[in-house]
Design a protein around this motif. Structure first.
Motif, PDB file in Angstrom:
ATOM      1  N   VAL A  98     -21.941  39.200   9.976  1.00 52.46           N
ATOM      2  CA  VAL A  98     -22.004  39.608  11.384  1.00 52.46           C
ATOM      3  C   VAL A  98     -23.451  39.750  11.838  1.00 52.46           C
ATOM      4  CG1 VAL A  98     -21.487  41.479  12.998  1.00 52.46           C
ATOM      5  CG2 VAL A  98     -19.741  40.685  11.412  1.00 52.46           C
ATOM      6  N   MET A  99     -24.279  40.412  11.033  1.00 53.34           N
ATOM      7  CA  MET A  99     -25.692  40.578  11.398  1.00 53.34           C
ATOM      8  C   MET A  99     -26.406  39.233  11.453  1.00 53.34           C
ATOM      9  SD  MET A  99     -27.098  44.112   9.743  1.00 53.34           S
ATOM     10  CE  MET A  99     -26.700  43.732   8.067  1.00 53.34           C
ATOM     11  N   THR A 100     -26.135  38.369  10.496  1.00 48.15           N
ATOM     12  CA  THR A 100     -26.736  37.040  10.501  1.00 48.15           C
ATOM     13  C   THR A 100     -26.287  36.263  11.731  1.00 48.15           C
ATOM     14  OG1 THR A 100     -26.755  37.037   8.083  1.00 48.15           O
ATOM     15  CG2 THR A 100     -27.004  34.915   9.182  1.00 48.15           C
ATOM     16  N   GLY A 101     -25.029  36.414  12.094  1.00 51.34           N
ATOM     17  CA  GLY A 101     -24.513  35.741  13.286  1.00 51.34           C
ATOM     18  C   GLY A 101     -25.175  36.232  14.562  1.00 51.34           C
ATOM     19  N   VAL A 102     -25.362  37.541  14.673  1.00 54.86           N
ATOM     20  CA  VAL A 102     -26.003  38.117  15.867  1.00 54.86           C
ATOM     21  C   VAL A 102     -27.419  37.593  16.009  1.00 54.86           C
ATOM     22  CG1 VAL A 102     -26.911  40.268  16.842  1.00 54.86           C
ATOM     23  CG2 VAL A 102     -24.581  40.186  15.967  1.00 54.86           C
ATOM     24  N   ALA A 148     -29.976  42.930  19.939  1.00 54.63           N
ATOM     25  CA  ALA A 148     -29.664  42.539  18.563  1.00 54.63           C
ATOM     26  C   ALA A 148     -30.062  43.644  17.578  1.00 54.63           C
ATOM     27  CB  ALA A 148     -30.357  41.226  18.205  1.00 54.63           C
ATOM     28  N   ILE A 149     -31.207  44.289  17.833  1.00 54.10           N
ATOM     29  CA  ILE A 149     -31.623  45.406  16.978  1.00 54.10           C
ATOM     30  C   ILE A 149     -30.622  46.551  17.095  1.00 54.10           C
ATOM     31  CG2 ILE A 149     -33.368  47.227  16.719  1.00 54.10           C
ATOM     32  CD1 ILE A 149     -35.468  45.075  17.448  1.00 54.10           C
ATOM     33  N   ILE A 190     -24.269  48.459  13.094  1.00 52.55           N
ATOM     34  CA  ILE A 190     -23.580  47.947  11.906  1.00 52.55           C
ATOM     35  C   ILE A 190     -24.051  48.694  10.663  1.00 52.55           C
ATOM     36  CG2 ILE A 190     -23.335  45.929  10.404  1.00 52.55           C
ATOM     37  CD1 ILE A 190     -23.390  44.220  12.977  1.00 52.55           C
ATOM     38  N   PHE A 191     -25.369  48.944  10.576  1.00 50.08           N
ATOM     39  CA  PHE A 191     -25.915  49.684   9.441  1.00 50.08           C
ATOM     40  C   PHE A 191     -25.323  51.089   9.369  1.00 50.08           C
ATOM     41  CE2 PHE A 191     -29.096  52.759   7.947  1.00 50.08           C
ATOM     42  CZ  PHE A 191     -29.181  52.353   6.626  1.00 50.08           C
TER      43      PHE A 191
END
Length: 85
Positions: free
Chosen positions: A8-12, A69-70, A76-77
């Motif tokens: 998910v983070m890579t996608g964002v 994005a941040i 998510i973190f």
């Protein structure tokens, strides 16, 4: 679960990069005039891209999308951290 969160983070971040790269290409397709030795010439190819990279008009939207994005990355973190406790 951690793999899903990484995806998910890579996608964002990947989508943020793709969106702004496409926007840069579209802006570079617009012909820009420059003054050089008292005559006007059109910017061509990479010069147009380089010119747009120096403009605040381009970077204002990049900044706001990177902040979003941040924010999503931090959410998510915190979600993952809360689930691991």
């Amino acid at each position: 679960m951690p793999t899903l969160l990484h995806l998910v983070m890579t996608g964002v971040w990947g989508m943020t990069l793709i969106i702004h790269t496409r926007r840069l290409w579209r802006l570079a397709c617009v012909e820009q005039l420059r003054h050089w030795e008292d005559e006007q010439r059109l910017r061509t190819g990479w010069n147009r891209i380089w010119w747009w990279l120096g403009q605040d008009e381009f970077w204002n939207e990049v900044r706001s999308d990177c902040l979003k994005a941040i924010e999503i990355t931090l959410m998510i973190f915190l979600l993952a951290w809360g689930m691991s406790q």
